[in-house]
Design a protein around this motif. Structure first.
Motif, PDB file in Angstrom:
ATOM      1  N   ASN A   1      -1.990 -11.583   3.247  1.00 58.65           N
ATOM      2  CA  ASN A   1      -2.209 -10.505   2.290  1.00 58.65           C
ATOM      3  C   ASN A   1      -3.090  -9.417   2.891  1.00 58.65           C
ATOM      4  OD1 ASN A   1      -4.759 -11.614   2.258  1.00 58.65           O
ATOM      5  ND2 ASN A   1      -4.640 -12.410   0.199  1.00 58.65           N
ATOM      6  N   MET A   2      -3.254  -9.455   4.202  1.00 55.87           N
ATOM      7  CA  MET A   2      -4.092  -8.478   4.892  1.00 55.87           C
ATOM      8  C   MET A   2      -3.231  -7.430   5.582  1.00 55.87           C
ATOM      9  SD  MET A   2      -7.015 -10.923   6.538  1.00 55.87           S
ATOM     10  CE  MET A   2      -7.814  -9.483   7.269  1.00 55.87           C
ATOM     11  N   GLU A   3      -3.509  -6.188   5.267  1.00 53.73           N
ATOM     12  CA  GLU A   3      -2.712  -5.082   5.782  1.00 53.73           C
ATOM     13  C   GLU A   3      -2.615  -5.095   7.304  1.00 53.73           C
ATOM     14  OE1 GLU A   3      -4.118  -1.308   4.455  1.00 53.73           O
ATOM     15  OE2 GLU A   3      -2.759  -0.161   5.739  1.00 53.73           O
ATOM     16  N   SER A   4      -3.702  -5.400   7.965  1.00 57.25           N
ATOM     17  CA  SER A   4      -3.735  -5.329   9.426  1.00 57.25           C
ATOM     18  C   SER A   4      -2.826  -6.361  10.085  1.00 57.25           C
ATOM     19  CB  SER A   4      -5.168  -5.513   9.931  1.00 57.25           C
ATOM     20  OG  SER A   4      -5.682  -6.761   9.500  1.00 57.25           O
ATOM     21  N   ASN A   5      -2.427  -7.388   9.348  1.00 53.65           N
ATOM     22  CA  ASN A   5      -1.578  -8.429   9.918  1.00 53.65           C
ATOM     23  C   ASN A   5      -0.091  -8.080   9.887  1.00 53.65           C
ATOM     24  OD1 ASN A   5      -3.773 -10.041  10.465  1.00 53.65           O
ATOM     25  ND2 ASN A   5      -3.582 -11.261   8.606  1.00 53.65           N
ATOM     26  N   PHE A   6       0.288  -7.115   9.082  1.00 55.07           N
ATOM     27  CA  PHE A   6       1.711  -6.830   8.903  1.00 55.07           C
ATOM     28  C   PHE A   6       2.247  -5.968  10.046  1.00 55.07           C
ATOM     29  CE2 PHE A   6       3.044  -8.592   4.853  1.00 55.07           C
ATOM     30  CZ  PHE A   6       1.830  -8.994   4.321  1.00 55.07           C
ATOM     31  N   ASP A   7       3.437  -6.359  10.515  1.00 55.71           N
ATOM     32  CA  ASP A   7       4.002  -5.736  11.708  1.00 55.71           C
ATOM     33  C   ASP A   7       5.035  -4.651  11.417  1.00 55.71           C
ATOM     34  OD1 ASP A   7       4.040  -9.082  12.771  1.00 55.71           O
ATOM     35  OD2 ASP A   7       2.663  -7.556  13.531  1.00 55.71           O
ATOM     36  N   TYR A   8       5.755  -4.811  10.333  1.00 58.33           N
ATOM     37  CA  TYR A   8       6.871  -3.909  10.039  1.00 58.33           C
ATOM     38  C   TYR A   8       6.619  -3.217   8.704  1.00 58.33           C
ATOM     39  CZ  TYR A   8       8.923  -7.143  13.411  1.00 58.33           C
ATOM     40  OH  TYR A   8       9.143  -7.925  14.495  1.00 58.33           O
ATOM     41  N   TRP A   9       6.814  -1.907   8.694  1.00 55.63           N
ATOM     42  CA  TRP A   9       6.561  -1.118   7.477  1.00 55.63           C
ATOM     43  C   TRP A   9       7.753  -0.236   7.178  1.00 55.63           C
ATOM     44  CZ3 TRP A   9       2.144  -1.397   4.445  1.00 55.63           C
ATOM     45  CH2 TRP A   9       1.106  -2.183   4.967  1.00 55.63           C
ATOM     46  N   GLY A  10       8.072  -0.117   5.891  1.00 59.23           N
ATOM     47  CA  GLY A  10       9.082   0.822   5.449  1.00 59.23           C
ATOM     48  C   GLY A  10       8.420   2.083   4.932  1.00 59.23           C
ATOM     49  N   GLN A  11       9.251   3.057   4.581  1.00 55.82           N
ATOM     50  CA  GLN A  11       8.689   4.256   3.948  1.00 55.82           C
ATOM     51  C   GLN A  11       8.350   3.898   2.511  1.00 55.82           C
ATOM     52  OE1 GLN A  11      11.708   3.556   3.443  1.00 55.82           O
ATOM     53  NE2 GLN A  11      12.302   4.443   1.506  1.00 55.82           N
ATOM     54  N   GLY A  12       7.509   4.642   1.885  1.00 54.62           N
ATOM     55  CA  GLY A  12       7.085   4.300   0.540  1.00 54.62           C
ATOM     56  C   GLY A  12       8.013   4.857  -0.520  1.00 54.62           C
ATOM     57  N   THR A  13       7.827   4.325  -1.709  1.00 53.43           N
ATOM     58  CA  THR A  13       8.517   4.836  -2.887  1.00 53.43           C
ATOM     59  C   THR A  13       7.475   5.113  -3.955  1.00 53.43           C
ATOM     60  OG1 THR A  13      10.336   4.439  -4.455  1.00 53.43           O
ATOM     61  CG2 THR A  13       9.013   2.524  -3.838  1.00 53.43           C
ATOM     62  N   LEU A  14       7.558   6.279  -4.577  1.00 52.82           N
ATOM     63  CA  LEU A  14       6.519   6.720  -5.496  1.00 52.82           C
ATOM     64  C   LEU A  14       6.754   6.185  -6.903  1.00 52.82           C
ATOM     65  CD1 LEU A  14       4.058   8.499  -6.163  1.00 52.82           C
ATOM     66  CD2 LEU A  14       5.657  10.401  -6.516  1.00 52.82           C
ATOM     67  N   VAL A  15       5.718   5.596  -7.451  1.00 52.25           N
ATOM     68  CA  VAL A  15       5.714   5.145  -8.845  1.00 52.25           C
ATOM     69  C   VAL A  15       4.679   5.963  -9.595  1.00 52.25           C
ATOM     70  CG1 VAL A  15       5.197   3.230 -10.393  1.00 52.25           C
ATOM     71  CG2 VAL A  15       6.469   2.817  -8.277  1.00 52.25           C
ATOM     72  N   THR A  16       5.106   6.588 -10.671  1.00 52.53           N
ATOM     73  CA  THR A  16       4.206   7.382 -11.496  1.00 52.53           C
ATOM     74  C   THR A  16       4.259   6.858 -12.921  1.00 52.53           C
ATOM     75  OG1 THR A  16       4.619   9.337 -10.136  1.00 52.53           O
ATOM     76  CG2 THR A  16       3.601   9.689 -12.286  1.00 52.53           C
ATOM     77  N   VAL A  17       3.102   6.469 -13.434  1.00 57.37           N
ATOM     78  CA  VAL A  17       3.011   5.945 -14.794  1.00 57.37           C
ATOM     79  C   VAL A  17       2.291   6.982 -15.637  1.00 57.37           C
ATOM     80  CG1 VAL A  17       2.274   4.048 -16.257  1.00 57.37           C
ATOM     81  CG2 VAL A  17       2.907   3.614 -13.871  1.00 57.37           C
ATOM     82  N   SER A  18       2.986   7.507 -16.622  1.00 55.02           N
ATOM     83  CA  SER A  18       2.413   8.550 -17.461  1.00 55.02           C
ATOM     84  C   SER A  18       1.852   7.969 -18.755  1.00 55.02           C
ATOM     85  CB  SER A  18       3.467   9.601 -17.792  1.00 55.02           C
ATOM     86  OG  SER A  18       4.506   9.028 -18.569  1.00 55.02           O
ATOM     87  N   SER A  19       0.758   8.540 -19.193  1.00 52.78           N
ATOM     88  CA  SER A  19       0.092   8.035 -20.419  1.00 52.78           C
ATOM     89  C   SER A  19       0.427   8.887 -21.625  1.00 52.78           C
ATOM     90  CB  SER A  19      -1.411   8.012 -20.214  1.00 52.78           C
ATOM     91  OG  SER A  19      -1.863   9.296 -19.864  1.00 52.78           O
TER      92      SER A  19
END
Length: 121
Positions: free
Chosen positions: A103-121
């Protein structure tokens, strides 16, 4: 391994979204997969992870009981089901993969591009 995240969008408070992480590469089924997120002006943080068999999972305290990570039957897709969404869940969500469960970011080797989630109130 190449990863592609999708499924983000705009949703109201209390709503649900399901993110997908589609992978290419024959080794994906043997990798642990994680989701991280980065809100505007904040550090990227761990959200959830799943082991290569799907039996082992881990969640950030902030999403426990609301988010569920799972592997698709075809093993080349990992999902993040997000329920009871809150404004503080607004972020760019990234899927990532690693040989050994973490669960540690520094251990992960492969990354995808992100997807934006927006939660409106």
């Amino acid at each position: 391994v190449q990863l592609q995240a999708s499924g983000g969008g705009l949703v109201q408070v209390g709503g649900s979204l399901r993110l997908s992480c589609l992978a290419s590469g024959r080794t994906f089924s043997s990798l642990a997969v994680g989701w991280f997120r980065q809100a505007p002006g904040k550090e990227r943080e761990f959200v959830a992870a799943i082991g290569w068999r799907g039996a082992m999972t881990d969640y950030a305290d902030s999403v426990k009981g609301r988010f569920t990570i799972s592997r698709g039957n075809g093993k080349n897709t990992v999902y993040l089901q997000m329920n009871s969404l809150k404004p503080e869940d607004t972020a760019v969500y990234y899927c990532t993969a690693v040989i050994s469960f973490s669960n540690m970011e520094s251990n992960f080797d492969y990354w995808g591009q992100g997807t934006l989630v927006t939660v409106s109130s």
